[in-house]
Structure formats: C-alpha cells, structure tokens
Design a protein around this motif. Structure first.
Motif, PDB file in Angstrom:
ATOM      1  N   LEU A  90       0.827  -1.194   0.000  1.00 50.78           N
ATOM      2  CA  LEU A  90       0.000   0.000   0.000  1.00 50.78           C
ATOM      3  C   LEU A  90       0.873   1.260   0.000  1.00 50.78           C
ATOM      4  CD1 LEU A  90      -2.876   1.059   0.047  1.00 50.78           C
ATOM      5  CD2 LEU A  90      -2.792   1.002   2.532  1.00 50.78           C
ATOM      6  N   ALA A  91       1.937   1.260   0.795  1.00 54.58           N
ATOM      7  CA  ALA A  91       2.835   2.411   0.848  1.00 54.58           C
ATOM      8  C   ALA A  91       3.495   2.656  -0.500  1.00 54.58           C
ATOM      9  CB  ALA A  91       3.897   2.208   1.923  1.00 54.58           C
ATOM     10  N   ILE A  92       3.900   1.593  -1.165  1.00 47.42           N
ATOM     11  CA  ILE A  92       4.508   1.734  -2.490  1.00 47.42           C
ATOM     12  C   ILE A  92       3.485   2.259  -3.488  1.00 47.42           C
ATOM     13  CG2 ILE A  92       5.431   0.429  -4.443  1.00 47.42           C
ATOM     14  CD1 ILE A  92       6.792  -1.395  -2.330  1.00 47.42           C
ATOM     15  N   ALA A  93       2.268   1.792  -3.390  1.00 50.94           N
ATOM     16  CA  ALA A  93       1.230   2.167  -4.349  1.00 50.94           C
ATOM     17  C   ALA A  93       0.839   3.632  -4.242  1.00 50.94           C
ATOM     18  CB  ALA A  93      -0.001   1.292  -4.163  1.00 50.94           C
ATOM     19  N   VAL A  94       0.857   4.208  -3.040  1.00 48.16           N
ATOM     20  CA  VAL A  94       0.387   5.590  -2.884  1.00 48.16           C
ATOM     21  C   VAL A  94       1.505   6.571  -2.585  1.00 48.16           C
ATOM     22  CG1 VAL A  94      -1.901   4.886  -2.118  1.00 48.16           C
ATOM     23  CG2 VAL A  94      -0.144   5.319  -0.419  1.00 48.16           C
ATOM     24  N   ALA A  95       2.767   6.150  -2.618  1.00 47.16           N
ATOM     25  CA  ALA A  95       3.880   7.048  -2.297  1.00 47.16           C
ATOM     26  C   ALA A  95       4.016   8.126  -3.362  1.00 47.16           C
ATOM     27  CB  ALA A  95       5.182   6.258  -2.207  1.00 47.16           C
ATOM     28  N   PRO A  96       4.187   9.408  -2.934  1.00 46.03           N
ATOM     29  CA  PRO A  96       4.402  10.463  -3.912  1.00 46.03           C
ATOM     30  C   PRO A  96       5.795  10.345  -4.514  1.00 46.03           C
ATOM     31  CG  PRO A  96       4.615  11.341  -1.700  1.00 46.03           C
ATOM     32  CD  PRO A  96       4.180   9.913  -1.569  1.00 46.03           C
ATOM     33  N   SER A  97       5.953  10.860  -5.712  1.00 46.51           N
ATOM     34  CA  SER A  97       7.256  10.846  -6.350  1.00 46.51           C
ATOM     35  C   SER A  97       8.198  11.782  -5.610  1.00 46.51           C
ATOM     36  CB  SER A  97       7.095  11.325  -7.800  1.00 46.51           C
ATOM     37  OG  SER A  97       8.348  11.513  -8.381  1.00 46.51           O
ATOM     38  N   ALA A  98       9.442  11.349  -5.382  1.00 44.95           N
ATOM     39  CA  ALA A  98      10.423  12.184  -4.700  1.00 44.95           C
ATOM     40  C   ALA A  98      11.175  13.051  -5.694  1.00 44.95           C
ATOM     41  CB  ALA A  98      11.403  11.307  -3.930  1.00 44.95           C
ATOM     42  N   GLN A  99      10.901  12.859  -6.971  1.00 44.18           N
ATOM     43  CA  GLN A  99      11.605  13.622  -7.980  1.00 44.18           C
ATOM     44  C   GLN A  99      11.054  15.044  -8.047  1.00 44.18           C
ATOM     45  OE1 GLN A  99      10.636  10.999 -11.196  1.00 44.18           O
ATOM     46  NE2 GLN A  99      12.653  10.037 -11.104  1.00 44.18           N
ATOM     47  N   ALA A 100      11.874  15.923  -8.611  1.00 46.12           N
ATOM     48  CA  ALA A 100      11.473  17.319  -8.751  1.00 46.12           C
ATOM     49  C   ALA A 100      12.076  17.858 -10.037  1.00 46.12           C
ATOM     50  CB  ALA A 100      11.964  18.112  -7.545  1.00 46.12           C
ATOM     51  N   LEU A 101      12.020  19.168 -10.195  1.00 51.01           N
ATOM     52  CA  LEU A 101      12.700  19.778 -11.323  1.00 51.01           C
ATOM     53  C   LEU A 101      14.180  19.452 -11.228  1.00 51.01           C
ATOM     54  CD1 LEU A 101      11.144  23.369 -11.357  1.00 51.01           C
ATOM     55  CD2 LEU A 101      10.785  21.582 -13.045  1.00 51.01           C
ATOM     56  N   THR A 102      14.835  19.328 -12.367  1.00 50.77           N
ATOM     57  CA  THR A 102      16.277  19.134 -12.374  1.00 50.77           C
ATOM     58  C   THR A 102      16.928  20.228 -13.200  1.00 50.77           C
ATOM     59  OG1 THR A 102      16.181  17.659 -14.280  1.00 50.77           O
ATOM     60  CG2 THR A 102      16.164  16.623 -12.105  1.00 50.77           C
ATOM     61  N   LEU A 103      18.119  20.588 -12.813  1.00 44.33           N
ATOM     62  CA  LEU A 103      18.891  21.612 -13.495  1.00 44.33           C
ATOM     63  C   LEU A 103      19.847  20.930 -14.456  1.00 44.33           C
ATOM     64  CD1 LEU A 103      19.609  24.617 -13.687  1.00 44.33           C
ATOM     65  CD2 LEU A 103      21.157  24.283 -11.759  1.00 44.33           C
ATOM     66  N   GLN A 104      19.690  21.223 -15.748  1.00 48.27           N
ATOM     67  CA  GLN A 104      20.564  20.646 -16.775  1.00 48.27           C
ATOM     68  C   GLN A 104      20.967  21.737 -17.742  1.00 48.27           C
ATOM     69  OE1 GLN A 104      18.381  17.535 -18.701  1.00 48.27           O
ATOM     70  NE2 GLN A 104      17.962  16.437 -16.817  1.00 48.27           N
ATOM     71  N   GLY A 105      22.251  22.058 -17.789  1.00 48.93           N
ATOM     72  CA  GLY A 105      22.753  23.038 -18.756  1.00 48.93           C
ATOM     73  C   GLY A 105      22.120  24.406 -18.634  1.00 48.93           C
ATOM     74  N   ASP A 115      20.422  26.117  -7.370  1.00 45.86           N
ATOM     75  CA  ASP A 115      19.628  25.118  -6.650  1.00 45.86           C
ATOM     76  C   ASP A 115      19.728  25.416  -5.157  1.00 45.86           C
ATOM     77  OD1 ASP A 115      18.440  22.882  -5.514  1.00 45.86           O
ATOM     78  OD2 ASP A 115      19.511  21.450  -6.780  1.00 45.86           O
ATOM     79  N   LEU A 116      18.607  25.753  -4.523  1.00 39.68           N
ATOM     80  CA  LEU A 116      18.573  26.065  -3.097  1.00 39.68           C
ATOM     81  C   LEU A 116      18.276  24.828  -2.250  1.00 39.68           C
ATOM     82  CD1 LEU A 116      16.523  29.387  -3.293  1.00 39.68           C
ATOM     83  CD2 LEU A 116      19.009  29.125  -3.136  1.00 39.68           C
ATOM     84  N   GLY A 117      17.993  23.709  -2.890  1.00 43.44           N
ATOM     85  CA  GLY A 117      17.630  22.493  -2.173  1.00 43.44           C
ATOM     86  C   GLY A 117      16.150  22.489  -1.835  1.00 43.44           C
ATOM     87  N   GLY A 118      15.634  21.336  -1.481  1.00 42.37           N
ATOM     88  CA  GLY A 118      14.228  21.229  -1.094  1.00 42.37           C
ATOM     89  C   GLY A 118      13.259  21.612  -2.189  1.00 42.37           C
ATOM     90  N   ASN A 119      13.590  21.281  -3.452  1.00 40.24           N
ATOM     91  CA  ASN A 119      12.733  21.597  -4.606  1.00 40.24           C
ATOM     92  C   ASN A 119      12.546  23.094  -4.807  1.00 40.24           C
ATOM     93  OD1 ASN A 119      12.484  18.863  -5.063  1.00 40.24           O
ATOM     94  ND2 ASN A 119      10.508  18.706  -4.050  1.00 40.24           N
ATOM     95  N   ARG A 172       6.450  21.027  -6.619  1.00 42.50           N
ATOM     96  CA  ARG A 172       5.878  20.032  -5.734  1.00 42.50           C
ATOM     97  C   ARG A 172       5.404  18.875  -6.611  1.00 42.50           C
ATOM     98  NH1 ARG A 172       2.377  23.359  -2.553  1.00 42.50           N
ATOM     99  NH2 ARG A 172       0.959  23.007  -4.248  1.00 42.50           N
ATOM    100  N   PRO A 173       6.109  17.725  -6.531  1.00 45.87           N
ATOM    101  CA  PRO A 173       5.658  16.586  -7.329  1.00 45.87           C
ATOM    102  C   PRO A 173       4.212  16.223  -6.985  1.00 45.87           C
ATOM    103  CG  PRO A 173       7.823  16.159  -6.405  1.00 45.87           C
ATOM    104  CD  PRO A 173       7.299  17.424  -5.760  1.00 45.87           C
ATOM    105  N   ILE A 174       3.455  15.897  -7.993  1.00 50.79           N
ATOM    106  CA  ILE A 174       2.069  15.491  -7.800  1.00 50.79           C
ATOM    107  C   ILE A 174       2.075  14.006  -7.440  1.00 50.79           C
ATOM    108  CG2 ILE A 174      -0.161  15.223  -8.931  1.00 50.79           C
ATOM    109  CD1 ILE A 174       0.665  17.687 -10.635  1.00 50.79           C
ATOM    110  N   PRO A 175       1.509  13.643  -6.272  1.00 50.31           N
ATOM    111  CA  PRO A 175       1.564  12.246  -5.854  1.00 50.31           C
ATOM    112  C   PRO A 175       0.800  11.338  -6.815  1.00 50.31           C
ATOM    113  CG  PRO A 175       0.140  13.494  -4.388  1.00 50.31           C
ATOM    114  CD  PRO A 175       0.773  14.470  -5.342  1.00 50.31           C
TER     115      PRO A 175
END
Length: 190
Positions: free
Chosen positions: A17-32, A125-129, A159-162
């Motif tokens: 259940l935890a795996i099924a409803v866990a929000p994504s920990a990913q966020a915007l990424t800085l590339q180039g 990048d200030l951290g914490g998304n 804020r990643p959408i769960p």
C-alpha cells in the motif's frame, strides 16, 4: 493462521500500500542552465528581488501573460504556473522596456537563445525543490552591462504530484493478499 504469518501478511500489505500511494520524490532538475520536470509537478514562483532602472516584465517563453513587473509587482508576490508535465522544460522570458522606448527580450536557458549570445538568467539550486533565478537585463554590448544578475530575482518551487492508484489497483492488491491467506489456511488444514 499463526500469529507470525498474520504479522508477515499485514506487514506485506502495508508495504504494498505504501509503495502504491507514495508520492514521487523527484522534482525539477537543473541541466545546462535549464530547469526540466522529471515528474508531473506543480510549479509556483515568488518574486524575491528587484534592482533595475528599466521596466522588466517576466513571462513564460510561450506566453504574453505577465507574471511579474518590476515597477508594479511587490516583493513576495507569488504566482502558480500550474502543472508541468514530466520532461517539459521551464523557459522564462524577460521583456526589458528602456525609458527611450526600446525593448528587447532575454530567455532563460542556453546563451544561444539570446540575441547577444549571452546567458541572461542564472539558476541556483537552493535544495528542497527550490531554485533561485537571477536575471541580467542588459545586453553584453551595452556600455552599462554589469553582469551582476540581480535585476530581477525570483524563487521557483516545485511540488511533485503524488501518484494515487486507481481503486481497482487497490482492490487487486487486497484480493491478492486475501487469496494468499486463503491458500495458506487451506494448506494448513490438509
């Protein structure tokens, strides 16, 4: 069913259940020098600094909707940009209006997007998304160019959408756990 087996089944059910409803920990990424969404995300921006003699108007690159105006927006003002789909690049445009009526536009991201082939937005990048975008509003060829990147500054937050599973998914997980328990109980009574 023994106490140990019940405990194992309950732990497995909670883990699934935890795996099924866990929000994504990913966020915007800085590339180039550009920000990219790595998951579906909700984006907000907050005006954090103004130090320009010109009128600077911030928009998204593909929109004329003014997000912030250096002469009309208050520090701390914030705007929601809504949901950004995974893989999308967040590109801003800074429209600069000089007192003599001249105007020009600078874009975030690679220097090649700008007429003077100079990067006009720096991203930290200030951290914490959270990221700070700082702009230089003068052309590299302008004698007043100072390269201080403090003319217009704002904070981008994502804020990643769960990911919320469909009811059918949870039903199938429950059905599978129930069937596992039934099979074990049946084997025990043989």
């Amino acid at each position: 069913m023994t106490h140990g087996l019940k405990k194992t089944a309950a732990t497995a059910a909670w883990a699934l259940l935890a795996i099924a409803v866990a929000p994504s920990a990913q966020a915007l990424t800085l590339q180039g020098g550009s920000l990219f969404a790595t998951a579906d995300e909700e984006i907000t921006i907050t005006l954090s600094g103004i130090s320009t003699a010109y009128r600077d108007r911030l928009t998204l690159a593909d929109s004329d909707d003014v997000l912030f105006d250096s002469q009309q927006s208050a520090l701390g003002a914030n705007r929601s940009l809504g949901m950004m789909p995974s893989g999308g690049e967040l590109v801003f445009r800074l429209n600069v209006l000089e007192p003599d009526g001249d105007s020009y536009a600078w874009f975030s991201g690679p220097a090649s997007r700008n007429a003077d082939n100079t990067q006009h937005a720096r991203i930290l990048d200030l951290g914490g998304n959270r990221w700070r975008l700082s702009w230089e509003d003068l052309s590299l060829f302008d004698p007043l160019f100072d390269g201080d990147f403090n003319d217009l500054m704002f904070i981008v937050e994502s804020r990643p959408i769960p990911v919320i599973p469909e009811p059918a998914t949870l039903s199938l997980v429950g059905l599978g756990l129930g069937a596992t328990g039934w099979v074990r109980r049946r084997r025990k009574h043989r």
